[in-house]
Design a protein around this motif. Structure first.
Motif, PDB file in Angstrom:
ATOM      1  N   PHE A 155     -14.325  -4.058   0.291  1.00 40.97           N
ATOM      2  CA  PHE A 155     -12.864  -3.960   0.338  1.00 40.97           C
ATOM      3  C   PHE A 155     -12.373  -4.033   1.775  1.00 40.97           C
ATOM      4  N   ASP A 156     -11.082  -4.291   1.898  1.00 37.08           N
ATOM      5  CA  ASP A 156     -10.425  -4.354   3.204  1.00 37.08           C
ATOM      6  C   ASP A 156      -9.980  -2.947   3.593  1.00 37.08           C
ATOM      7  N   TRP A 157     -10.586  -2.418   4.642  1.00 40.93           N
ATOM      8  CA  TRP A 157     -10.301  -1.055   5.094  1.00 40.93           C
ATOM      9  C   TRP A 157      -8.828  -0.849   5.430  1.00 40.93           C
ATOM     10  N   ASN A 158      -8.245  -1.769   6.169  1.00 37.80           N
ATOM     11  CA  ASN A 158      -6.860  -1.586   6.622  1.00 37.80           C
ATOM     12  C   ASN A 158      -5.865  -1.476   5.468  1.00 37.80           C
ATOM     13  N   SER A 159      -6.073  -2.254   4.413  1.00 37.93           N
ATOM     14  CA  SER A 159      -5.133  -2.165   3.293  1.00 37.93           C
ATOM     15  C   SER A 159      -5.266  -0.819   2.570  1.00 37.93           C
ATOM     16  N   VAL A 160      -6.464  -0.316   2.476  1.00 37.97           N
ATOM     17  CA  VAL A 160      -6.668   0.975   1.819  1.00 37.97           C
ATOM     18  C   VAL A 160      -6.136   2.107   2.701  1.00 37.97           C
ATOM     19  N   ALA A 161      -6.411   2.050   3.985  1.00 37.70           N
ATOM     20  CA  ALA A 161      -6.043   3.142   4.898  1.00 37.70           C
ATOM     21  C   ALA A 161      -4.537   3.246   5.120  1.00 37.70           C
ATOM     22  N   SER A 162      -3.840   2.125   5.134  1.00 33.60           N
ATOM     23  CA  SER A 162      -2.437   2.177   5.537  1.00 33.60           C
ATOM     24  C   SER A 162      -1.422   2.079   4.393  1.00 33.60           C
ATOM     25  N   GLN A 163      -1.809   1.591   3.247  1.00 34.12           N
ATOM     26  CA  GLN A 163      -0.807   1.286   2.226  1.00 34.12           C
ATOM     27  C   GLN A 163      -0.907   2.120   0.958  1.00 34.12           C
ATOM     28  N   GLN A 164      -1.776   3.092   0.911  1.00 34.40           N
ATOM     29  CA  GLN A 164      -1.945   3.821  -0.338  1.00 34.40           C
ATOM     30  C   GLN A 164      -1.738   5.320  -0.144  1.00 34.40           C
ATOM     31  N   SER A 165      -1.394   6.008  -1.219  1.00 32.70           N
ATOM     32  CA  SER A 165      -1.261   7.465  -1.198  1.00 32.70           C
ATOM     33  C   SER A 165      -2.661   8.086  -1.266  1.00 32.70           C
ATOM     34  N   PRO A 166      -2.791   9.376  -0.963  1.00 25.21           N
ATOM     35  CA  PRO A 166      -4.103  10.030  -1.074  1.00 25.21           C
ATOM     36  C   PRO A 166      -4.731   9.871  -2.467  1.00 25.21           C
ATOM     37  N   VAL A 167      -3.962  10.053  -3.515  1.00 26.67           N
ATOM     38  CA  VAL A 167      -4.511   9.925  -4.867  1.00 26.67           C
ATOM     39  C   VAL A 167      -4.986   8.496  -5.112  1.00 26.67           C
ATOM     40  N   GLN A 168      -4.216   7.506  -4.652  1.00 28.24           N
ATOM     41  CA  GLN A 168      -4.626   6.102  -4.816  1.00 28.24           C
ATOM     42  C   GLN A 168      -5.893   5.807  -4.019  1.00 28.24           C
ATOM     43  N   ARG A 169      -5.974   6.344  -2.776  1.00 32.94           N
ATOM     44  CA  ARG A 169      -7.179   6.126  -1.954  1.00 32.94           C
ATOM     45  C   ARG A 169      -8.404   6.774  -2.595  1.00 32.94           C
TER      46      ARG A 169
END
Length: 171
Positions: A54-68
């Motif tokens: 997966f792309d780290w930046n999209s996960v780290a910057s665009q999601q809520s804690p529950v989504q991450r």
């Protein structure tokens, strides 16, 4: 106070996590409770060993804690065969359950590369045993749980009273 001390296996596991996530500036794992609640640590740990997933930046910057958290648990299930043992909502709290986090991280440790340097272990030994913030968060969570229990007892008593059922409870 014995409960505040880390076992040798916890130190090794924490050393492995810190070493694996060192290149992720948003991640600073210092314990097996609050350090995991935003989902970044789980994703960084997975990404450090399997950046192709997966792309780290999209996960780290665009999601809520529950989504991450959900993302990390799904990636681990789909690509590493680790069952989704935790619910994101249970981890995305001020003080998630330490034993549950340890169990899940141990599952990751068993399937991902396990090299731990002595430097990483010494670094963990230099971490503070417990922080004031974590303790305050723990107290706050305890009070919230107690209030929730009291509300549940009140609701039960109220509903029992209204349906003409007499129940004696001590909450």
């Amino acid at each position: 106070m014995a409960g505040l001390q880390q076992t040798n296996s916890e130190k090794i596991l924490l050393s492995w996590v810190r070493q694996s996530t060192r290149n992720y500036p948003q991640v600073n794992v210092i314990n097996f409770t609050s350090s995991w609640s935003d989902g970044l640590a789980f994703n960084a740990l997975l990404h450090s060993h399997r950046p192709d997933l997966f792309d780290w930046n999209s996960v780290a910057s665009q999601q809520s804690p529950v989504q991450r958290l959900d993302h990390a648990f799904n990636i681990a299930r789909q690509h590493l065969g680790i069952e989704k043992l935790l619910d994101p909502e249970d981890v995305a709290t001020a003080c998630p359950d330490k034993k549950s986090i340890l169990m899940y991280v141990t599952s990751l440790f068993q399937v991902l590369p396990q090299q731990v340097t002595m430097e990483a272990i010494r670094e963990v030994e230099m971490l503070p045993r417990h922080s004031r913030v974590t303790r305050e968060e723990h107290i706050q969570v305890h009070h919230q749980q107690r209030f929730s229990q009291e509300v549940s007892c009140f609701n039960f008593l109220f509903s029992s009273c209204c349906s003409k059922v007499v129940v004696s409870l001590t909450c």
